[in-house]
Scaffold this active site. Structure first.
Site, PDB file in Angstrom:
ATOM      1  N   LYS A 123       0.845  -1.198   0.000  1.00  0.00           N
ATOM      2  CA  LYS A 123       0.000   0.000   0.000  1.00  0.00           C
ATOM      3  C   LYS A 123       0.873   1.238   0.000  1.00  0.00           C
ATOM      4  O   LYS A 123       1.681   1.434   0.903  1.00  0.00           O
ATOM      5  CB  LYS A 123      -0.920  -0.013   1.230  1.00  0.00           C
ATOM      6  CG  LYS A 123      -1.818   1.216   1.347  1.00  0.00           C
ATOM      7  CD  LYS A 123      -2.894   1.028   2.392  1.00  0.00           C
ATOM      8  CE  LYS A 123      -3.771   2.276   2.517  1.00  0.00           C
ATOM      9  NZ  LYS A 123      -4.872   2.073   3.495  1.00  0.00           N
ATOM     10  N   ASP A 228     -13.555   4.213   9.787  1.00  0.00           N
ATOM     11  CA  ASP A 228     -13.860   4.026   8.371  1.00  0.00           C
ATOM     12  C   ASP A 228     -14.323   2.580   8.191  1.00  0.00           C
ATOM     13  O   ASP A 228     -13.960   1.914   7.221  1.00  0.00           O
ATOM     14  CB  ASP A 228     -12.614   4.314   7.528  1.00  0.00           C
ATOM     15  CG  ASP A 228     -12.955   4.941   6.186  1.00  0.00           C
ATOM     16  OD1 ASP A 228     -14.153   5.097   5.886  1.00  0.00           O
ATOM     17  OD2 ASP A 228     -12.017   5.274   5.434  1.00  0.00           O
TER      18      ASP A 228
END
Ligand code: ADP
Ligand code: MG
Length: 378
Positions: A123, A228
């Site tokens: 990532k 989230d």
């Protein structure tokens, strides 16, 4: 040529990397690193440096900037990617980079493999990219004024993500196993599954619903709120094994807005299950249901980031969070200015300057300790 051209790693010479690294170092104090300073940090003759920077600019690893009073270079996200990849390659974490599997708002995800062919997810954090795109080509000064803090914030996001992931994995919470990090990059276990947002139907949605709600409460008992927790950050395998991803925005249950964040996470799940699976339940967790059993929020701040600097870190993380908000607002404002008042350059440029000096250097020492810990083998 994809966005992440790893082959270039093999073409770049050690002098190329030396110049890239020198620009990175220079950017600690300069938004644009003046050419003479660059030459002296890189310890190459002016002419030698020039030849190398020309190539690096051609490959978009460096950007050349020329203003009235200065002239020099800054790192692009591309250049930053290569520095991180180089470090991770040297450490034998990554050997090859494969397909891109995700494009988030503020990240790119690639499949990577080590020398044994074992696959991982890489990532690359790209904080501020959304805003960057909006501003692209509009105003040069905005680009370079923001660039350093974008690299910096992206690195901070990666550090936060790695630290949370490691602490959660160690305690047995279903997250990818973290492998390593460098700069703005995190390498982790490649999750076998699909994001819940891609699942169109589900047998017995109630059992997954319950499991997810339990995971929210469990996270709370560790002292954390995901912030989230939604169908994009929940992976589910063929065997219905759940893995939670994406942590840089997590907050402590002692956060001043904790209840609001908690309720929002819960609501994301209730809303999604109602809309997608036509599933509704009267049972859902409330913030008052959370019983703190661990202090992962505090532990991470102490050991995950920097030992013995807990308070400073908390402050820095808070600053980081408010800085993100400020940056967003600011970019919005500047964007308005650009479209509505093309002549107002001086004024907004001053604002930029002020903001950058007040935010650009915070917590540099804390971060540097960690960053060097992760970069010994550069
Ligand atoms: P962002 O912060 O940009 O939302 P995420 O961490 O949520 O980034 O990743 C974006 C997407 O990439 C996810 O929705 C998922 O599809 C994929 N992804 C992320 N991490 C992994 C992983 N470890 N294994 C497999 N896929 C992943
Ligand atoms: Mg996500």
């Amino acid at each position: 040529m994809g966005k992440l051209n790893v082959a270039i790693l093999r073409y770049l010479s050690s002098e190329d990397f030396r110049v890239l690294t020198a620009v990175e170092m220079g950017m600690k104090n300069h938004e644009v690193v003046p050419t003479p300073l660059l030459a002296s940090i890189a310890n190459l003759k002016h002419g030698g440096c020039h030849k190398i920077t020309r190539e690096l600019v051609k490959h978009k690893l460096l950007a050349y900037e020329k203003g009235k009073a200065y002239e020099g270079y800054k790192l692009t996200f591309g250049g930053y990617d290569y520095l991180a990849l180089k470090a991770l390659t040297n450490r034998n974490i990554i050997h090859s980079v494969g397909n891109q599997i995700g494009v988030g708002k503020e990240s790119d995800i690639y499949i990577v493999a080590n020398e044994d062919g074992k696959q991982f997810a890489l990532k690359l954090h790209r904080l501020g990219r959304t805003s960057f795109r909006k501003l692209k080509e509009k105003r040069d000064y905005l680009k370079h004024r923001k660039n350093y803090s974008w690299l910096y914030l992206s690195r901070l996001a990666a550090i936060k993500e790695f630290a949370y992931m490691k602490a959660l994995h160690d305690i047995g919470y279903p997250v990818p196993k973290p492998a390593d990090f460098n700069r703005h990059c995190v390498v982790m276990e490649l999750v076998n599954g699909t994001p819940l947002c891609q699942v169109q139907s589900l047998d017995e949605p109630g059992s997954i619903y319950n499991e997810l709600m339990e995971l929210i409460v469990q996270l709370g008992s560790y002292g954390l709120i995901h912030c989230d927790f939604n169908e994009f950050n929940i992976m589910i395998s063929d065997t219905r094994k759940i893995t939670i991803i994406d942590f840089p925005q997590m907050v402590s249950i002692s956060h001043i807005n904790a209840q609001w964040y908690f309720d929002r996470d819960v609501q994301c799940i209730t809303t999604f299950f109602r809309r997608r699976f036509d599933y509704e339940s009267e049972l859902y967790p409330k913030f008052s249901d959370v019983k703190r059993l661990h202090n992962l929020d505090v532990d991470i701040a102490v050991s995950g980031f920097s030992k013995g600097q807990k308070d400073e870190l908390h402050e820095s993380v808070d600053q980081f969070e408010s800085l993100c908000e400020i940056e967003e607002n600011e970019v919005e404002n500047n964007n308005d200015e650009i479209s509505s008042d093309e002549d107002n350059v001086e004024h907004s440029s001053d604002n930029e300057e002020h903001t950058d000096t007040s935010t650009g250097n915070y917590m540099d020492e804390n971060l540097d300790q960690l960053a060097t810990k992760g970069e010994n083998s550069d």
